[in-house]
Design a protein around this motif. Structure first.
Motif, mmCIF file in Angstrom:
data_model
loop_
_atom_site.group_PDB
_atom_site.id
_atom_site.type_symbol
_atom_site.label_atom_id
_atom_site.label_comp_id
_atom_site.label_asym_id
_atom_site.label_seq_id
_atom_site.Cartn_x
_atom_site.Cartn_y
_atom_site.Cartn_z
ATOM 1 N N GLY A 65 0.778 -1.227 0.000
ATOM 2 C CA GLY A 65 0.000 0.000 0.000
ATOM 3 C C GLY A 65 0.813 1.283 0.000
ATOM 4 O O GLY A 65 0.249 2.370 0.137
ATOM 5 N N ARG A 66 2.132 1.172 -0.169
ATOM 6 C CA ARG A 66 3.012 2.350 -0.144
ATOM 7 C C ARG A 66 3.151 2.939 -1.542
ATOM 8 O O ARG A 66 3.252 2.209 -2.538
ATOM 9 C CB ARG A 66 4.389 1.923 0.380
ATOM 10 N N ASP A 67 3.180 4.253 -1.639
ATOM 11 C CA ASP A 67 3.463 4.938 -2.903
ATOM 12 C C ASP A 67 4.974 4.888 -3.123
ATOM 13 O O ASP A 67 5.726 5.654 -2.515
ATOM 14 C CB ASP A 67 2.966 6.382 -2.839
ATOM 15 N N ALA A 68 5.416 3.962 -3.953
ATOM 16 C CA ALA A 68 6.853 3.766 -4.179
ATOM 17 C C ALA A 68 7.112 3.529 -5.658
ATOM 18 O O ALA A 68 6.304 2.907 -6.352
ATOM 19 C CB ALA A 68 7.368 2.579 -3.366
ATOM 20 N N GLY A 69 8.229 4.025 -6.130
ATOM 21 C CA GLY A 69 8.602 3.838 -7.529
ATOM 22 C C GLY A 69 10.098 3.930 -7.711
ATOM 23 O O GLY A 69 10.849 4.123 -6.749
ATOM 24 N N VAL A 70 10.535 3.788 -8.938
ATOM 25 C CA VAL A 70 11.956 3.842 -9.281
ATOM 26 C C VAL A 70 12.173 4.975 -10.268
ATOM 27 O O VAL A 70 11.413 5.117 -11.236
ATOM 28 C CB VAL A 70 12.431 2.512 -9.902
#
Length: 225
Positions: free
Chosen positions: A144-149
């Motif tokens: 549920g975390r807003d995470a990206g690369v």
């Protein structure tokens, strides 16, 4: 559509993966951390790579590692980097996701992989650090975390392999070698590398990002030497 050279590389990597799967059928599987017969990473070795270690760069930027660069953690990383044990990558990504939650507990975050030399990408069948960043971000999003690369860091000049360089040599080798292309990551970001030794590479990555206007909350790595 991939160019012919790219298709050839993809075919080579696929062939290596097929050979690894075949080898697991012919020879007994063994743990990449302790070499005992069993799964790619046994329970004790999986726990060893999740002990956590906290240090910092000379400028005070926090560095969070999954483990010290010794014992099973070191062997797991070397198995992935040097012995093509791709099956162990999920174990490292799980450990990285756990440590990222300690480094940046809440809110959106972007992982910025340290650029990899072309020779290293060829020998390892791809960009290991970028792959670990992508796997780690996926695990965070699954929770549920807003995470990206954001692969915004690039090499702007040639650098040597640092294996045989001392601390001063490593600093000189990477000084000014990274630059930000395009705009900085939106919101807080974390530099990701596979191993931090003298902090020279991580420090150069942080410098380049901040010079481009990025907010860097820390450095995440598999092991800390």
């Amino acid at each position: 559509m991939p160019r012919p050279a790219q298709r050839a590389v993809l075919a080579h990597v696929t062939a290596l993966a097929d050979l690894e799967d075949l080898a697991d059928l012919v020879w007994p599987a063994h743990c990449a951390g302790c070499a005992r017969p069993g799964p790619v990473c046994c329970g004790p070795c999986a726990r060893a790579v999740r002990t956590g270690v906290l240090t910092e760069l000379p400028d005070g930027t926090p560095v969070r590692g999954c483990a010290r660069h010794d014992g099973p953690a070191r062997q797991l990383l070397l198995a992935v980097k040097e012995r093509h044990r791709a099956q162990a990558r999920p174990v490292l990504a799980d450990a990285l996701a756990a440590q990222l939650r300690e480094l940046v507990p809440t809110g959106p975050v972007r992982l910025v992989p340290v650029p990899t030399r072309r020779a290293s990408r060829r020998s390892r069948g791809g960009d290991l650090v970028a792959d670990l960043a992508a796997r780690t971000a996926r695990r965070l999003r699954a929770g549920g975390r807003d995470a990206g690369v954001d692969r915004c860091l690039h090499l702007v000049r040639a650098v040597r392999d640092q294996t045989d360089l001392d601390a001063a040599g490593r600093r000189a080798n990477v000084h000014g070698a990274f630059a930000l292309r395009g705009g900085p990551p939106t919101g807080p970001c974390v530099v990701l590398d596979d191993v931090v030794t003298t902090t020279a590479t991580a420090g150069e990555a942080v410098r380049a990002l901040r010079a481009g206007g990025a907010r860097v909350d820390g450095v995440l790595t598999v092991t800390v030497a």
